[in-house]
Design an enzyme around this catalytic site. Sequence first.
Site, PDB file in Angstrom:
ATOM      1  N   GLU A 119     -14.930  52.334  -3.680  1.00  0.00           N
ATOM      2  CA  GLU A 119     -13.459  52.161  -3.771  1.00  0.00           C
ATOM      3  C   GLU A 119     -12.831  52.358  -2.566  1.00  0.00           C
ATOM      4  O   GLU A 119     -11.884  51.614  -2.185  1.00  0.00           O
ATOM      5  CB  GLU A 119     -12.793  52.848  -4.962  1.00  0.00           C
ATOM      6  CG  GLU A 119     -13.431  52.184  -6.405  1.00  0.00           C
ATOM      7  CD  GLU A 119     -12.868  53.100  -7.641  1.00  0.00           C
ATOM      8  OE1 GLU A 119     -11.896  52.334  -8.379  1.00  0.00           O
ATOM      9  OE2 GLU A 119     -13.230  54.021  -7.685  1.00  0.00           O
ATOM     10  N   GLU A 139     -19.421  53.224 -12.993  1.00  0.00           N
ATOM     11  CA  GLU A 139     -18.493  54.140 -13.886  1.00  0.00           C
ATOM     12  C   GLU A 139     -18.875  53.867 -15.383  1.00  0.00           C
ATOM     13  O   GLU A 139     -18.704  54.871 -16.183  1.00  0.00           O
ATOM     14  CB  GLU A 139     -17.016  54.215 -13.604  1.00  0.00           C
ATOM     15  CG  GLU A 139     -16.332  54.768 -12.689  1.00  0.00           C
ATOM     16  CD  GLU A 139     -16.324  53.869 -11.093  1.00  0.00           C
ATOM     17  OE1 GLU A 139     -15.843  54.341 -10.122  1.00  0.00           O
ATOM     18  OE2 GLU A 139     -17.418  52.793 -11.348  1.00  0.00           O
TER      19      GLU A 139
END
Length: 266
Positions: A119, A139
């Site tokens: 990210e 995730e």
Amino acid sequence: MDLPTYETLALEAAEPHVLVVRLNRPQVSNALNTQMGRDLHALWSWLTAEPGDTRCVVFTAAGEKAFCGGGDLKERHGMTDAQWRHQHEIFERAYWTMLDCPLPIVAAVTGHAYAGGLEMVLASDFAYGVAGARFALTEVTIGIMPGAGGTQTLPRIVGERRAKEIILTGTPFTAADALDWGILNKVFDTREELHDAAMATARRIAANAPLSVRQAKRSMHFGLQMDLRSALRFEIECYNQLVGTDDRREGIASFNEKRRPVFQGR
């Protein structure tokens, strides 16, 4: 320029106008812990408010294995729900401040970039990587989802359908894939080649008129969040702010006098 110091980041004014920022927890794959979140938020806030003579940032990492392995799950083990949410708000603020930083950020991805590490790559303006690096947003494999911009930045870079495959499977992919999908702009065989290329690009950006670079970045960053007609009007507003600058006059004068421009950022 006096550089601030951080527990989890290493800063180096490598050459005039170029700042190298390294994630600096190599012993744990530069995992993102609470302190790193605080440090990153402080860093990007400082560069937004007081960039000094910095015109471009090379964002990279210490160590040879990983750029960033994602969140520090050992630190998170045993957290209450309230503690988890409080920590994540620190991360959110760090990432959002990075996205809004007016200086160009060139990521030099020295190794694996997973979850929050990827990210950060996505939050940079563009990225170069080393051939052996692997990438993933993992995730969903541990019961959460990307929450530092990944579900929004990734689709804007690779397209909705590719992003859904990456995020919903959590499957790692290669640097070659990242290059093919537009996550990386270039891939290099060695970390030395990667570093040299990132620095050369930062040097080229830093040689340009700094106000022009920042306004162009601002126009693209915010314009992409608008409809086309509004974005075109916003572009002209950004453009017109440069007409009265000393740098604009210097650029035209140096062209006509057949010399290199000397930009002052005013």
